[in-house]
Design a protein around this motif. Structure first.
Motif: not given
Length: 219
Positions: A108, A171-172, A102, A175-176, A187
């Motif tokens: 990312r 959650f990665l 996160t 994410r968007e 976050f």
């Protein structure tokens, strides 16, 4: 010493450029000239450091695997002993995973390359699996096996482990959509605390006493 430092810096820049360009365009569509330009390096430095373009691609995969092992402390031996120690270790690993997937901006940047290898597994995927993904599975799977009184290669343990990893990794990957659903741009501390609380709620089932019919050790 200065030359050696400059050489190491060039190697690192090439790896970072490779992660970005191979992730965005794929291996075949990315040229050595584009890689060198993105790294602000001489095109010959690719052959010098990695032998060829594929060598650079595989080095990028090894870099990602090494960084994941470091961030998740996968090289630290799992604790032996009582269930309480295993549960504490499982909670610690999942917290590190939540924070990495996160908060870590570098993580990312790895995503596109990793996803390409997930869709079309190749030699780079084998590196990622052997040096990172497999270690995550083994670490969490070993702890879950201990907490459920099952063998580490038990089908249920494997599936529970994969499900737990998937919940956190999403959650990665997702994410968007999640940020938009929550109405936030990134976050924040409160959201991270809530995410950790949700994952902790899923782990609480492993703390169930032996005589609890809801315990995951029952079949």
């Amino acid at each position: 010493m200065v030359l050696r430092s400059a050489s190491l810096d060039t190697r690192e820049r090439l790896i970072q450029a490779a992660i970005r360009l191979f992730g965005e365009y794929g291996f075949e569509a990315t040229t050595t000239r584009e890689l060198a330009e993105a790294a602000e390096a001489n095109i010959g430095s690719i052959a010098y450091h990695f032998g060829h373009k594929r060598g650079l691609y595989l080095a990028a995969a090894r870099h990602i695997a090494e960084q994941l092992r470091t961030r998740l402390a996968l090289d630290v031996p799992a604790p032996a002993g009582e269930r309480d120690a295993a549960l504490a270790a499982l909670r610690a690993v999942t917290r590190r995973m939540v924070r990495t997937f996160t908060e870590d901006e570098e993580c990312r940047r790895w995503l596109l390359l990793v996803m390409r290898e997930q869709v079309h597994p190749g030699e780079a995927f084998e590196i990622l699996q052997a040096e990172a993904f497999g270690l995550v599975q083994a670490t969490l799977g070993g702890l879950i096996a201990r907490l459920t009184d099952r063998a580490v290669d038990d089908r249920r343990v494997i599936l529970e482990t994969h499900t737990l990893i998937g919940q956190i990794v999403f959650f990665l990957i997702g994410r968007e959509p999640l940020l938009r659903r929550l109405g936030i741009a990134a976050f924040d501390a409160a959201t991270l605390a809530d995410i950790e609380a949700v994952i902790e709620g899923h782990l609480a089932r492993y703390a169930a006493p032996d005589d609890d019919p809801a315990s995951p050790r029952t079949t």
